[in-house]
Design an enzyme around this catalytic site. Structure first.
Site, PDB file in Angstrom:
ATOM      1  CG  HIS A 120      21.921  56.721 102.071  1.00 13.05           C
ATOM      2  ND1 HIS A 120      20.828  57.042 100.965  1.00 13.05           N
ATOM      3  CD2 HIS A 120      22.620  56.139 100.572  1.00 13.05           C
ATOM      4  CE1 HIS A 120      21.386  57.426  99.945  1.00 13.05           C
ATOM      5  NE2 HIS A 120      22.094  56.850  99.641  1.00 13.05           N
ATOM      6  CG  HIS A 151      26.264  60.528 100.680  1.00  7.38           C
ATOM      7  ND1 HIS A 151      26.601  60.455  99.763  1.00  7.38           N
ATOM      8  CD2 HIS A 151      25.385  59.553 100.176  1.00  7.38           C
ATOM      9  CE1 HIS A 151      26.372  59.786  98.126  1.00  7.38           C
ATOM     10  NE2 HIS A 151      25.169  59.293  98.687  1.00  7.38           N
TER      11      HIS A 151
HETATM   12  P1  AMP Z   1      23.211  58.484  96.161  1.00  9.05           P
HETATM   13  O1  AMP Z   1      22.369  57.591  95.440  1.00  9.05           O
HETATM   14  O2  AMP Z   1      24.063  57.805  97.046  1.00  9.05           O
HETATM   15  O3  AMP Z   1      24.090  59.017  95.573  1.00  9.05           O
HETATM   16  O4  AMP Z   1      22.151  59.151  97.155  1.00  9.05           O
HETATM   17  C1  AMP Z   1      22.430  60.371  97.568  1.00  9.05           C
HETATM   18  C2  AMP Z   1      21.287  61.303  98.645  1.00  9.05           C
HETATM   19  O5  AMP Z   1      21.783  62.386  98.097  1.00  9.05           O
HETATM   20  C3  AMP Z   1      19.489  60.776  97.217  1.00  9.05           C
HETATM   21  O6  AMP Z   1      19.253  59.948  97.888  1.00  9.05           O
HETATM   22  C4  AMP Z   1      19.073  62.613  97.662  1.00  9.05           C
HETATM   23  O7  AMP Z   1      18.153  62.099  98.253  1.00  9.05           O
HETATM   24  C5  AMP Z   1      20.566  63.015  98.071  1.00  9.05           C
HETATM   25  N1  AMP Z   1      20.027  64.826  98.379  1.00  9.05           N
HETATM   26  C6  AMP Z   1      20.746  65.332  97.074  1.00  9.05           C
HETATM   27  N2  AMP Z   1      20.482  66.551  97.401  1.00  9.05           N
HETATM   28  C7  AMP Z   1      20.585  66.520  98.708  1.00  9.05           C
HETATM   29  C8  AMP Z   1      20.650  67.905  99.251  1.00  9.05           C
HETATM   30  N3  AMP Z   1      20.757  69.465  98.874  1.00  9.05           N
HETATM   31  N4  AMP Z   1      19.960  67.603 101.017  1.00  9.05           N
HETATM   32  C9  AMP Z   1      19.677  66.710 101.590  1.00  9.05           C
HETATM   33  N5  AMP Z   1      20.081  65.572 100.557  1.00  9.05           N
HETATM   34  C10 AMP Z   1      20.299  64.933  99.449  1.00  9.05           C
END
Ligand code: AMP
Ligand code: ZN
Length: 105
Positions: A101, A99
């Site tokens: 950001h 993903h």
């Molecule tokens: P990362 O540290 O790059 O893996 O970031 C994962 C991101 O996913 C974090 O910013 C979380 O807040 C976000 N996240 C986790 N679960 C969900 C969800 N169900 N819907 C939207 N965002 C999510």
């Protein structure tokens, strides 16, 4: 992947606030907004990390990021944005579905 939270979002098994969707891409609001409009952009097809993507997949993902980011920033009245990728656990990647950001600034 059956136990992947973002695959579940793609399948509609977990609710989310969608920002954009087409046959390959889904963009949705991060559940923990760093700034208003904080969005995650994913390819619907599961991959564990950015470094595993094919050139074609990178092009699809990052072209969408480039198209969406200025529009998201504008929508929330931001003047700029950060684009971020956490690749691997050591880099802070918590969700193992690639993903990107987009964080309006
Ligand atoms: P990362 O540290 O790059 O893996 O970031 C994962 C991101 O996913 C974090 O910013 C979380 O807040 C976000 N996240 C986790 N679960 C969900 C969800 N169900 N819907 C939207 N965002 C999510
Ligand atoms: Zn997945």
């Amino acid at each position: 992947m059956t136990d992947c939270i973002f695959c579940k979002i793609v399948k509609g098994e977990i609710p989310t606030l969608k920002v954009y969707e087409d046959d390959k891409i889904l963009a949705f609001l991060d559940i923990a907004q760093i700034n208003a409009g904080h969005t995650l952009v994913i390819l619907k097809e599961h991959s564990d990390a950015f470094s595993e993507l094919s050139d074609k997949a990178v092009a699809e993902l990052m072209t969408s990021v480039r198209t969406l980011a200025p529009k998201i920033a504008k929508a929330v009245g931001a003047e700029g944005f950060n684009v971020g990728i956490n690749n691997g656990k050591a880099a802070g990647q918590i969700i193992r579905h690639t993903h990107v950001h987009i964080i309006p600034r």
